[in-house]
Scaffold this active site. Structure first.
Site, mmCIF file in Angstrom:
data_model
loop_
_atom_site.group_PDB
_atom_site.id
_atom_site.type_symbol
_atom_site.label_atom_id
_atom_site.label_comp_id
_atom_site.label_asym_id
_atom_site.label_seq_id
_atom_site.Cartn_x
_atom_site.Cartn_y
_atom_site.Cartn_z
ATOM 1 N N LYS A 1 0.844 -1.190 0.000
ATOM 2 C CA LYS A 1 0.000 0.000 0.000
ATOM 3 C C LYS A 1 0.885 1.248 0.000
ATOM 4 O O LYS A 1 1.971 1.243 0.582
ATOM 5 C CB LYS A 1 -0.856 -0.046 1.268
ATOM 6 N N LEU B 1 -7.348 8.474 3.437
ATOM 7 C CA LEU B 1 -7.468 7.075 3.887
ATOM 8 C C LEU B 1 -8.775 6.825 4.640
ATOM 9 O O LEU B 1 -8.995 5.739 5.138
ATOM 10 C CB LEU B 1 -6.286 6.666 4.771
ATOM 11 N N SER C 1 -9.423 1.235 2.556
ATOM 12 C CA SER C 1 -8.487 2.111 1.895
ATOM 13 C C SER C 1 -7.365 1.358 1.172
ATOM 14 O O SER C 1 -6.620 1.999 0.426
ATOM 15 C CB SER C 1 -7.887 3.087 2.909
ATOM 16 N N VAL D 1 -7.547 0.357 9.721
ATOM 17 C CA VAL D 1 -7.901 0.988 11.000
ATOM 18 C C VAL D 1 -9.417 1.141 11.124
ATOM 19 O O VAL D 1 -9.910 1.717 12.071
ATOM 20 C CB VAL D 1 -7.154 2.336 11.196
ATOM 21 N N GLY D 2 -10.128 0.580 10.139
ATOM 22 C CA GLY D 2 -11.588 0.648 10.205
ATOM 23 C C GLY D 2 -12.202 -0.476 9.381
ATOM 24 O O GLY D 2 -13.389 -0.778 9.481
ATOM 25 N N GLY D 3 -11.336 -1.092 8.575
ATOM 26 C CA GLY D 3 -11.796 -2.163 7.690
ATOM 27 C C GLY D 3 -10.977 -2.183 6.409
ATOM 28 O O GLY D 3 -11.298 -2.896 5.455
ATOM 29 N N SER D 4 -9.897 -1.419 6.380
ATOM 30 C CA SER D 4 -9.193 -1.096 5.139
ATOM 31 C C SER D 4 -8.406 -2.242 4.506
ATOM 32 O O SER D 4 -7.906 -2.093 3.399
ATOM 33 C CB SER D 4 -8.259 0.097 5.370
#
Lengths: 556, 556
Positions: free
Chosen positions: B134, B183, B209, B230-233
């Site tokens: 990434k 992001l 992301s 950090v949230g589902g990325s």
């Protein structure tokens, strides 16, 4: 006529409550005069303990007690009674207790005995072993006032998680121990319960903040105590009282559910405190840590790391130790430097490799740790004190004041500095010549010997390893002797204000060095983060090399 | 004449730079029309890859590639060339790349081949395996602009730690992949590089992301990618692109040293992101996690936990799985509920015990996670954007704005709430009837199938496990089929605004459901904190039961 501030009546009631929980027959007929400095023999001469009870309390550590109960040599009731009596004598000469739980403890001991008789099984590895706890731990039905009047007479409605785990392992909880006001002092003195005295020498400090624990264990009024440490509060009283004390990392032993004078959640943006053992033998420290870790505490406390005791590191090959002789901020006084060097020499002589570690970043730790301690500006604790118009105690009154809480920018900045410093400090663990990882390093617990009351100077040698979350422990080495009085300061310029004050603890103009005679000299042992078992292995190794543990157990 | 805002010229230069790093002979003679939705067969039909290169990229996963290089079936140069070519084709049809490192990659591949030839030894477990990263990861000499103009043309002076570890393990790094602006969006679109398209169906989202990673791996332009979450990325692009994706806990894989649009230190008072694999097979996910953990990364990154791969848990006895069918906040749409239930039924039929978990506290996670995401008030990222007068992209422009940073009191309060919620959620892991610990539970990745571009709705099913720091992964189950178009919403009142919007992704009035045909339906698997190996074992078990992994590998 001016009204008396509310805290005074609360303190008086609290002390009366404490006294009321002591059976009259366990009170000393007369208290020793304050000129009696070493009070450790008073339990033996008091006539209050039977010969069996003297044997239980003087010839055992927790490990042997647990074995003796299992072997039906002692009952849990006998053991509990012996330690209740001895704790009360300790209280009378050292003022080390806060909450007294004797009736519940004896009831529990009877239950444990009958359970063992009926089933032939023990409840757990601590079956029948009395354990004392720092006042911060919550036990249902009892206060955790931590020496603050506004927190008194507010009995806990739930146990701290560690209390539950100890009970499940078979422990008997029989008393809680005294602390400094605010927990942010190194002498355990507060307006509610008064000051803890050092049983070895009542003129020197008993240390803090787990000072009551230290004094109680040194009196053998407890065989195994649990303290907490966020700046040195296990390791300092262990040093002051000549004991073993281990501060694990923050992710191993449940700290949750305690009263520590801060708001819920505050530690998550600051530094995490740890709970850990104070005891008379290394194997007892290990017993506590192993028992707790193998109870899978991470299944109940989300702040803890997954990992049984066996998963917490270990010395993998031939041991490699390091030594850090100074933190670069406060130069250790001659006897401290001397005992550290003696330890290194003995280790090397016995074939253990010890390399010199240069730690130029170490000196940055103390001020950064202090920034973390100041996040809240002490507002919560001042609110607690002001609720009953309670003043700061003498030592704190010149050192603590209410400040504006830290702003978010500054908070992010100190966290960034912390990550940077942690990263730099990781380099210490490598022997750069060979690439090997160092198993543990030794360094001073403090830059001075056990000082007179209220003269502890600086916590850089202990708070740094809270900042870094390294497991660290105090290992008592030997008594301070006449010959240790020799050794002079050099004429160099002090490294800073802390170093300057430290020299006053050795300069004949500012101290009578004879006060140190008979106190214990110790070293600190530190292991890499989350490797508590490796720390215990390193400490046990050093202890064996110095032949301390065995001789101490035999003597006591 | 109004001056053009500075970001525009920077974006144009950045895109030109990217194009200049692609050999002309690897450019497609013509781009497929936008009406071509599934572009996965274009590398095969392009004529750019040789038959050997098609075989390398289509008939292998990272594990088999590593074995083939070791067995001298392929050279590292052959493998690297094949993936460079294929990545560039993926770029032309899906816009998934940011930085192109081909010349350095081929040089490294030559070095690895010659090293192997000379010494007969491989450098490490990833010897010669190309790995894509990434854009957030820093590689010396290349940008980590993360699609923000003000960060472009500022090449990194140091590698991120994970980059070093991958290189030490023998990996070849050849490209970095596209992300959403800030992001903080679930579609990977930004002003510098543009939007990533989903190779399976260019009308549906590629996710974010780590969307560029997802699209590139789905195109087989990468065999093993590393994203961050950090949230589902990681899990969301894995789902969108029909891949395996694992978000470890924050203490396992080094995240340190990345550019993520926040200030140094900010994550320490907020939520910690994780880095993890996106791949076409479970064993490749395990290969990455095992390789990284066994490189002892905790000796270099102080945020990481001590523990080799073997120390990270595991299924201890007969497996016990759980299923959570809803988070109580957004009811999964019929095909999502259906594939979850199918999975449970197949597991049960094969003899794996799966118990229903009631998780009443689950619904509290999303809003608390959102509070954590809002600590900084997005100030740092707005500063970065405004430096070149760069506007928010369309989707973000209605959702993100600069706010006052959170105060200390509120920050402490949300941390206290987090501890409370974490403690409550720990209870999920016990089967209360038998006291057994649940090895892992399955639940949806999202409450809807892979939606059209810019219509991802809610991240509660993924961000909750960042809040709780549980390791969690996406497991692709099967394609969305005609028969999945059936199934209607009930007439109940929506649970809230998120649930209402979610229904619009199924209601014939607000969507043409046919868009879902051919997308992949997935489930999420979640394990207890710090037990990444247990997660991998559970995911592999489910994958085997469903006979997915083998058939997928054979087909591709």
């Amino acid at each position: 006529m001016a009204l008396e501030p509310p805290w005074k009546a609360i303190a008086a009631r609290k002390q009366a409550e404490r006294l009321s929980r002591i059976p009259k027959s366990w009170l000393l007929s007369s208290l020793p005069p304050s000129s009696t400095l070493d009070v450790r023999s008073i339990p033996r001469s008091s006539g209050i303990l039977t010969p069996l009870e003297l044997g239980i309390t003087e010839n055992n550590d927790a490990t042997s007690l647990s074995a003796a109960i299992r072997a039906r040599k002692y009952t849990a009731v006998q053991v509990t009674t012996a330690f209740c009596k001895r704790a009360v004598i300790a209280q009378q000469v050292c003022n080390c207790l806060t909450e007294i739980l004797f009736s519940g403890a004896l009831e529990r001991a009877r239950y444990l005995d009958s359970y063992y008789e009926k089933t032939g099984k023990t409840v757990g590895p601590l079956h029948g072993v009395p354990i004392s706890l720092k006042d911060t731990f919550k036990i249902k039905g009892y206060d955790s006032s931590i020496g603050i009047a506004s927190l008194a007479f507010k009995p806990a409605t739930e146990n701290s998680l560690l209390v539950d785990i100890l009970l499940e392992a078979g422990a008997v909880l029989y008393c809680k121990t005294n602390v400094p006001q605010t927990l942010m002092a190194l002498d355990s003195d507060n307006n509610v319960f008064g000051r803890v005295l050092n049983p070895r020498n009542r003129k020197v400090t008993a240390g803090g903040s787990s000072g009551g624990e230290g004094a109680l264990v040194a009196m053998r009024g407890s065989v195994l105590g649990v303290g907490t440490d966020v700046g040195g509060s296990i390791r300092i009283p262990a040093m002051c009282n000549g004991l073993y004390g281990i501060k694990p990392g923050s992710m191993r032993v449940p700290y949750v559910g305690q009263e520590n004078g801060t708001r819920e959640g505050a530690s998550k943006i600051g530094l995490m405190a740890s709970a850990g053992p104070i005891a008379g033998s290394m194997r007892d420290c290990e017993l506590l840590l192993r028992t707790v870790s193998n109870a899978r505490p991470w299944e109940r406390d989300p702040s803890l790391a997954y990992g049984l005791w066996e998963d917490q590191g270990g010395i993998e090959r031939k041991p490699l130790l390091g030594v850090i002789r100074t933190d670069g901020l406060i130069t250790p006084l001659p006897p401290v430097a001397k005992v550290l060097d003696e330890t290194v020499q003995k280790l090397r002589k016995s074939g253990v490799e010890v390399i010199e570690i240069d730690a130029p970043e170490f000196k940055k730790c103390q001020s950064l740790a202090n920034s973390f301690f100041g996040i809240d500006g002490a507002n919560h604790v001042f609110d607690l004190l002001e609720a009953t118009k309670e003043p700061l105690t003498g030592w704190l009154s010149t050192r603590l004041r209410r400040k504006t809480p830290m702003g978010l920018d500054k908070l992010v900045e100190i966290h960034a500095k912390k990550v940077q410093l942690e990263t730099e400090m990781l380099k210490l663990w490598k022997d750069h010549k060979t690439g090997r990882t160092i198993d543990a390093f030794i360094c001073p617990v403090a830059p001075h010997p056990v000082p007179p009351i209220d003269r502890w100077n600086g916590v850089s040698y202990t708070s740094s390893f809270v900042l870094l979350d390294y497991p660290a422990g105090t290992l008592p080495i030997r008594d301070f002797k006449e010959e240790d009085l020799r050794g002079e300061l050099d004429n160099s310029k002090p490294l800073g204000s802390w170093d300057k004050i430290n020299r006053e603890l050795w300069d004949a103009k500012t101290i009578d060095r004879n006060v140190y005679l008979g106190t214990k000299l110790s070293v600190q042992v530190v292991a890499p983060k989350m490797q508590e078992r490796r720390l215990v292995q390193a400490m046990s190794l050093i202890d064996e090399v110095l032949q301390n543990d065995r001789s101490r157990q035999a003597k006591l």
